[in-house]
Design a protein around this motif. Structure first.
Motif, PDB file in Angstrom:
ATOM      1  N   ARG A   1     -79.202 -59.162  43.139  1.00 37.70           N
ATOM      2  CA  ARG A   1     -80.129 -58.366  42.671  1.00 37.70           C
ATOM      3  C   ARG A   1     -80.078 -57.090  43.238  1.00 37.70           C
ATOM      4  NH1 ARG A   1     -85.170 -61.307  39.987  1.00 37.70           N
ATOM      5  NH2 ARG A   1     -84.374 -63.337  39.340  1.00 37.70           N
ATOM      6  N   GLN A   2     -80.062 -56.730  44.410  1.00 34.90           N
ATOM      7  CA  GLN A   2     -80.157 -55.695  45.092  1.00 34.90           C
ATOM      8  C   GLN A   2     -78.724 -54.965  45.208  1.00 34.90           C
ATOM      9  OE1 GLN A   2     -82.737 -54.964  46.391  1.00 34.90           O
ATOM     10  NE2 GLN A   2     -83.012 -53.384  48.021  1.00 34.90           N
ATOM     11  N   LEU A   3     -77.963 -55.655  45.024  1.00 37.16           N
ATOM     12  CA  LEU A   3     -76.517 -54.924  44.557  1.00 37.16           C
ATOM     13  C   LEU A   3     -76.294 -54.325  43.213  1.00 37.16           C
ATOM     14  CD1 LEU A   3     -73.602 -54.330  45.755  1.00 37.16           C
ATOM     15  CD2 LEU A   3     -72.882 -56.599  45.088  1.00 37.16           C
ATOM     16  N   GLY A   4     -76.956 -55.160  42.334  1.00 39.06           N
ATOM     17  CA  GLY A   4     -77.125 -54.430  40.919  1.00 39.06           C
ATOM     18  C   GLY A   4     -77.896 -53.132  41.132  1.00 39.06           C
ATOM     19  N   ARG A   5     -78.996 -53.266  41.944  1.00 39.69           N
ATOM     20  CA  ARG A   5     -79.841 -51.965  42.041  1.00 39.69           C
ATOM     21  C   ARG A   5     -79.006 -50.854  42.563  1.00 39.69           C
ATOM     22  NH1 ARG A   5     -83.736 -55.907  43.575  1.00 39.69           N
ATOM     23  NH2 ARG A   5     -85.181 -56.032  42.005  1.00 39.69           N
ATOM     24  N   LEU A   6     -78.303 -51.220  43.702  1.00 37.84           N
ATOM     25  CA  LEU A   6     -77.294 -50.240  44.292  1.00 37.84           C
ATOM     26  C   LEU A   6     -76.552 -49.550  43.291  1.00 37.84           C
ATOM     27  CD1 LEU A   6     -76.478 -48.506  46.935  1.00 37.84           C
ATOM     28  CD2 LEU A   6     -74.935 -50.604  47.303  1.00 37.84           C
ATOM     29  N   ILE A   7     -75.755 -50.223  42.347  1.00 36.15           N
ATOM     30  CA  ILE A   7     -74.902 -49.817  41.542  1.00 36.15           C
ATOM     31  C   ILE A   7     -75.617 -48.761  40.378  1.00 36.15           C
ATOM     32  CG2 ILE A   7     -73.450 -50.621  39.347  1.00 36.15           C
ATOM     33  CD1 ILE A   7     -72.551 -53.106  40.933  1.00 36.15           C
ATOM     34  N   GLY A   8     -76.564 -49.053  40.092  1.00 38.35           N
ATOM     35  CA  GLY A   8     -77.298 -48.386  39.318  1.00 38.35           C
ATOM     36  C   GLY A   8     -77.590 -46.811  39.817  1.00 38.35           C
ATOM     37  N   LEU A   9     -78.088 -47.199  40.965  1.00 35.66           N
ATOM     38  CA  LEU A   9     -78.253 -45.871  41.817  1.00 35.66           C
ATOM     39  C   LEU A   9     -77.214 -44.919  41.950  1.00 35.66           C
ATOM     40  CD1 LEU A   9     -80.429 -44.458  43.377  1.00 35.66           C
ATOM     41  CD2 LEU A   9     -80.051 -45.646  45.316  1.00 35.66           C
TER      42      LEU A   9
END
Length: 384
Positions: A121-129
């Motif tokens: 999930r954190q990697l997903g947030r990073l991609i969005g950022l």
């Protein structure tokens, strides 16, 4: 005495200085920050590949249901105290996966699977950022080339949809008293399919930005429409097989039969239609789902042979090589699939098989791109 002039030629005023002709004028004022945007998209592409790999490992380690709530913002922080960890563990203990499958777990065991899902999930947030900062930066600097504003918005919209689909998938496995110990396979297929759609969009944009507008316009004159159509069909066929692979993974069907080329000593696996009603076998019968995945793999390979032979007839060397490379990746992927089944789906081989699917998909997409925008290096090559 001056030479004859065309009647359509503009005559400059006497004494006026004629501007020098600069090559590449068609791209002037239209480039924007093409190189920087391409580098940004390559970074996003690499992060999405990593996201797919981490997602596969999250599934293989049975970690996907360890976080039972969807908190897009506050969930970025992991548990910071033993009391927080205990509270998260108690939430997990309330769902069916724990009570049916993982009652042996202690808090230390739970932390292992929690960290896998949190990292995903954190990697997903990073991609969005990374997408949001990049898009906003290029927009504010007015460095987005004409016609690319909506194009560059699309990955962000798809990424937001992917986050919602991810929770929709996870929610199917967070049950109490309903007996679910995993997510619904068709939701997993939707989640993976959308990830590949995002990957395809990013790859196509990277291909486009790797060439100048002038080059692309000239290349379109030499496009092979028939070969482009074949590559398009091949790409869709491969995408279907990727979705079926997600169905296999969703119900752990890869471990149902470990023999090859037969299944349980038969061509069609035993008890292929044992579940009632019959249509549920297509989604829930492990033997039948694996059998369908195998058959589609053979058909995809056959179509790949056809595409390879047709691609070899192209007058453009880059197109021929692209189709050959895509077929080689497809053949290797078939071998990896067989090894995955025969060795009982070890995570090392299984994750290579998943990464192989990415390679096949992107290489077919590249062959499709080059069929539409062939690279003409010389007149001799065109006439050959």
């Amino acid at each position: 005495m001056s030479g004859k002039r065309s009647i359509f030629e503009e005559v400059p005023a006497e004494g006026a200085q004629q501007p020098a002709t600069a090559p590449g004028g068609i791209d002037r004022g239209r480039r924007g920050a093409r190189r920087a945007i391409r580098a940004w998209l390559i970074l996003l592409f690499a992060l999405v590949v990593m996201m797919i790999a981490v997602g596969g490992l999250t599934r293989l380690t049975g970690s996907g249901l360890s976080i039972t709530e969807w908190r897009p913002v506050s969930g970025a922080l992991p548990p910071l105290s033993e009391a927080d960890w205990q509270a998260e563990f108690e939430k997990y203990q309330a769902i069916d996966q724990f009570s049916i499958q993982n009652r042996w777990m202690e808090l230390a065991d739970f932390k292992v699977i929690y960290w896998w899902e949190w990292s995903h999930r954190q990697l997903g947030r990073l991609i969005g950022l990374v997408w949001a900062l990049g898009f906003a930066g290029f927009l504010l600097a007015r460095r987005i080339p004409p016609g690319w504003h909506l194009r560059l918005l699309i990955p962000g919209l798809l990424g937001a949809a992917q986050g919602a689909v991810g929770w929709w998938m996870v929610a199917s496995g967070i049950t109490a008293g309903q007996g679910a110990v995993a997510v619904a396979s068709y939701r997993l297929a939707t989640h993976l399919g959308l990830a590949f759609a995002i990957l395809g969009v990013l790859a196509w944009y990277v291909f486009l930005l790797g060439r100048t507008e002038r080059d692309l316009m000239q290349a379109r004159r030499s496009r092979d429409g028939a070969l482009f159509g074949i590559a398009t069909g091949w790409l869709h066929f491969a995408f279907l097989q990727i979705l079926l692979g997600a169905m296999v993974a969703g119900i752990d069907a890869g471990r149902s039969f470990a023999d090859w080329p037969l299944m349980g000593g038969q061509i069609v696996p035993p008890n292929a239609w044992i579940i009632e009603p019959a249509w549920r076998n297509l989604f829930e019968n492990a033997g039948l789902v694996q059998f369908i995945h195998r058959i589609i793999a053979y058909l995809l390979l056959a179509f790949g042979v056809f595409a390879f032979l047709r691609g070899r007839r192209s007058v453009h060397e880059a197109v021929r090589f692209a189709f050959s490379l895509a077929f080689a990746a497809l053949f290797l992927q078939l071998v990896l699939g067989i090894l995955t089944v025969v060795y009982g789906v070890p995570w090392q081989v299984a994750i290579l098989h998943q990464l192989g699917a990415i390679a096949v998909f992107v290489l077919i997409l590249r062959a499709r791109f080059l069929a539409n925008y062939p690279q003409v290096t010389s007149l001799r090559e065109v006439r050959r």
